[in-house]
Design a protein around this motif. Structure first.
Motif, PDB file in Angstrom:
ATOM      1  N   LYS A   1       5.815  23.668  51.060  1.00  0.00           N
ATOM      2  CA  LYS A   1       5.473  23.199  49.725  1.00  0.00           C
ATOM      3  C   LYS A   1       4.984  24.342  48.843  1.00  0.00           C
TER       4      LYS A   1
ATOM      5  N   GLN B   1       9.733  25.216  44.194  1.00  0.00           N
ATOM      6  CA  GLN B   1      11.128  24.809  44.019  1.00  0.00           C
ATOM      7  C   GLN B   1      12.075  25.863  44.588  1.00  0.00           C
TER       8      GLN B   1
ATOM      9  N   THR C   1      18.818  27.089  47.462  1.00  0.00           N
ATOM     10  CA  THR C   1      19.686  25.985  47.847  1.00  0.00           C
ATOM     11  C   THR C   1      20.829  26.534  48.701  1.00  0.00           C
TER      12      THR C   1
ATOM     13  N   ASN D   1      15.000  11.817  53.193  1.00  0.00           N
ATOM     14  CA  ASN D   1      14.460  12.204  51.889  1.00  0.00           C
ATOM     15  C   ASN D   1      14.652  13.694  51.676  1.00  0.00           C
ATOM     16  N   LYS D   2      15.212  14.071  50.552  1.00  0.00           N
ATOM     17  CA  LYS D   2      15.573  15.474  50.309  1.00  0.00           C
ATOM     18  C   LYS D   2      14.367  16.399  50.299  1.00  0.00           C
ATOM     19  N   ASN D   3      13.166  15.858  50.023  1.00  0.00           N
ATOM     20  CA  ASN D   3      11.975  16.697  49.971  1.00  0.00           C
ATOM     21  C   ASN D   3      11.346  16.892  51.344  1.00  0.00           C
ATOM     22  N   ASN D   4      11.676  16.016  52.287  1.00  0.00           N
ATOM     23  CA  ASN D   4      11.037  16.078  53.590  1.00  0.00           C
ATOM     24  C   ASN D   4      11.913  16.735  54.646  1.00  0.00           C
TER      25      ASN D   4
ATOM     26  N   THR E   1      18.619  18.412  54.181  1.00  0.00           N
ATOM     27  CA  THR E   1      19.111  17.633  53.049  1.00  0.00           C
ATOM     28  C   THR E   1      18.519  18.102  51.719  1.00  0.00           C
ATOM     29  N   ARG E   2      17.349  18.747  51.741  1.00  0.00           N
ATOM     30  CA  ARG E   2      16.781  19.245  50.489  1.00  0.00           C
ATOM     31  C   ARG E   2      17.609  20.398  49.911  1.00  0.00           C
TER      32      ARG E   2
ATOM     33  N   ASN F   1      21.312  19.058  47.641  1.00  0.00           N
ATOM     34  CA  ASN F   1      21.208  18.074  46.572  1.00  0.00           C
ATOM     35  C   ASN F   1      22.281  18.255  45.501  1.00  0.00           C
TER      36      ASN F   1
END
Length: 536
Positions: free
Chosen positions: A200, A204, A289, A312-315, A319-320, A323
């Protein structure tokens, strides 16, 4: 002179705690008895004394004990089952696997033996709670308890003495709380949540599509990138394995197999993000990315096909990254249950994409199930070539049979993808995220970074005749490094170059299509050399 009173001893909080501390130690931390014939008894005794202090402390938590004690026994039962049977290492990656796996993946590890082991732990917790009702906590017991604590401190400090550290490395490690069940769960959970916080803090992800890049020459019509699962390079006949696990790929004239490749890690959640980005073993942070964004910026249509569930893309670390991929299809797209899903179910979707006559160029990334545990569930009957096959670790050769059958099905899947683009200007790249232990030193599955068999992965490139004709230098450069010591570090820049894309700051030393490539980076030999230097 005081008479010995059995009843008072039975009702003593210290004696009660010692009994259950010893039981707990023997049930869930018995490995040292087998691993260390000389010192094993003393290690288990130390662990039992540590448990004694914990159980004694539970006398002061009131009714919360009704929840804590069953939780302690059940968590220890689950952890010890996998440590005893699969020789897994309890660390942050194991906690991540639990936290981020799907219900269906988790279900494959549930056995009758596990359920019985948990039931035994729960029964022991009920016996503890029942017998603890009559326990009397007396001030007189603090003196012997202090002696126990003092003994623990002395032993722990002695383990740090230089002579002991040098001559008894493994015994010393066994005394560390991070290697004692279930306290290791707290250490591993802390490591996992620390990694989540660090992720985190990175903020971004940088959008790769915004990085300056260019296409050099004519791009291929199709790039297919297949991400394997749990496949070991040394179980591919293409790399010299004694069983013919790759008959179709071995018959392909336009295949290069890099036989000495080290994975980025020993788990999917770390390796796959690294495979999709420019992260390297020297700079492992995931800051961008996926590579598919660069392809998309240069006019490729981008596609992600997977039989895994979408998280979930954030977890989820993978997959994050995807996107921005234009076309994403997960297991729900194929109307398949987890139990029935097989990699070949994705082939019709791949066929539609590469033969629809639509927009070219395109890159199709396929995330397979491959050789994920349990192995007999990964393939269909036609690939059951070595029998009997099972996931019972008491039958190691049968486990290997199932694993090799899954590799044979992977061989067929890759070959089918090749057939779909054989007449096009196309390339197919296959690389696995990590390998699996298959009983070496009693160890199974993955998650141990220091196990060579869990880090030795296949890396295969096929090119059509049309592609080779258009780019003869590319093929010759890659062939020259087929036997070199390589790693996942080389994947990102090689895939870009196979698509004829070069980004600003392109690293030709990690590009296998280049004549400037420098072998050895991130390889197991380099990692072992660094580890040896650090320990001196």
């Amino acid at each position: 002179m005081h008479n010995f009173n059995v009843s008072s001893l039975r009702d003593s909080a210290l004696f009660h705690s010692l009994c259950f501390g010893t039981l707990f130690g023997l049930l869930y931390n018995a490995q040292p008895l087998k691993e260390f014939p000389v010192h094993g008894f003393w290690i288990v005794a130390y662990v039992s004394l540590l448990n004694t202090c914990v159980f004694y402390a539970l006398n002061f938590v009131g009714k919360v004990r009704i929840v804590l004690v069953p939780l302690l026994f059940v968590s220890a039962s689950i952890a010890s089952y996998f440590i005893y049977n699969l020789e897994i290492e309890m660390n942050g990656e194991m906690i991540a696997a639990v936290m981020e796996t799907s219900y269906f993946e988790a279900k494959e590890f549930i056995t009758v033996r596990l359920i019985l082991w948990i039931a035994l732990g729960f029964f022991c917790s009920m016996v503890y709670l029942r017998t603890a009702r009559r326990i009397v906590v007396s001030r007189k017991q603090f003196a012997p308890l202090l002696c126990v604590v003092a003994l623990l401190v002395i032993v722990f400090q002695a383990a740090g003495v230089e002579t002991f550290k040098k001559n008894h490395v493994e015994e010393r490690q066994a005394l560390m709380p991070r290697n004692i069940t279930p306290y290791s769960l707290a250490d591993a959970s802390g490591a996992y949540y620390s990694s989540q916080i660090r992720m985190k803090e990175l903020g971004q992800l940088t959008e790769l599509g915004g990085i300056p890049s260019e296409v050099q020459g004519t791009p291929p019509d199709v790039v297919i990138f297949i991400i394997g699962e749990s496949a070991r390079g040394d179980h591919f006949a293409l790399n010299g394995y004694s069983r013919d696990t790759t008959p179709r790929l071995s018959a392909e004239p336009n295949v290069i197999s890099f036989g000495n490749v080290t994975s980025f890690a020993a788990s999917t959640r770390i390796s796959v993000p690294a495979m999709l980005t420019n992260a390297t073993s020297a700079a492992p942070a995931i800051t961008t990315t996926s590579v598919l964004d660069l392809f998309g910026a240069q006019g490729y249509s981008t596609h992600w096909i997977s039989l895994n569930d979408r998280f979930n893309k954030n977890n989820n670390p993978t997959t994050r990254l995807i996107n921005n991929v234009q076309d994403r299809r997960f297991r729900s797209f194929f109307n398949a249950t987890y139990e029935t899903a097989k990699d070949h179910m994705m082939l019709p979707a791949v066929r539609d994409l590469v033969t629809d006559g639509g927009t070219y160029p395109k890159i199709v990334t396929i995330h397979t199930r491959g050789s994920h545990w349990q192995y007999p569930e990964r393939y269909t009957k036609q690939f059951a070539r070595w029998l009997p096959a099972t996931s019972d670790v008491d039958e190691p050769q049968e486990v290997i049979n199932g694993y090799d059958n899954s590799i044979a099905m992977t061989d067929d899947f890759i070959a089918e993808c090749i057939d779909l683009v054989r007449e096009k200007n196309a390339v197919v790249v296959y690389a696995s995220d990590h390998g699996d232990s298959l009983g070496e030193n009693g160890i199974y599955t993955h998650g141990r970074m220091n196990r060579p068999e869990q880090r030795h992965v296949p890396f295969i490139v096929w090119a059509s005749d049309a592609y080779r004709k258009a780019h003869p230098g590319v093929w010759e450069n890659m062939k020259g490094h087929a036997a070199s010591a390589l790693s996942h570090d080389y994947l990102y820049y090689t895939i870009l170059s196979l698509g004829r894309i070069k980004e600003r700051g392109h690293r030709y030393d990690l590009d296998l299509t280049s004549s400037s490539v420098v072998a050895g980076q991130g390889s197991m030999a380099e990692l072992l050399a660094k580890s040896s230097a650090a320990s001196q």
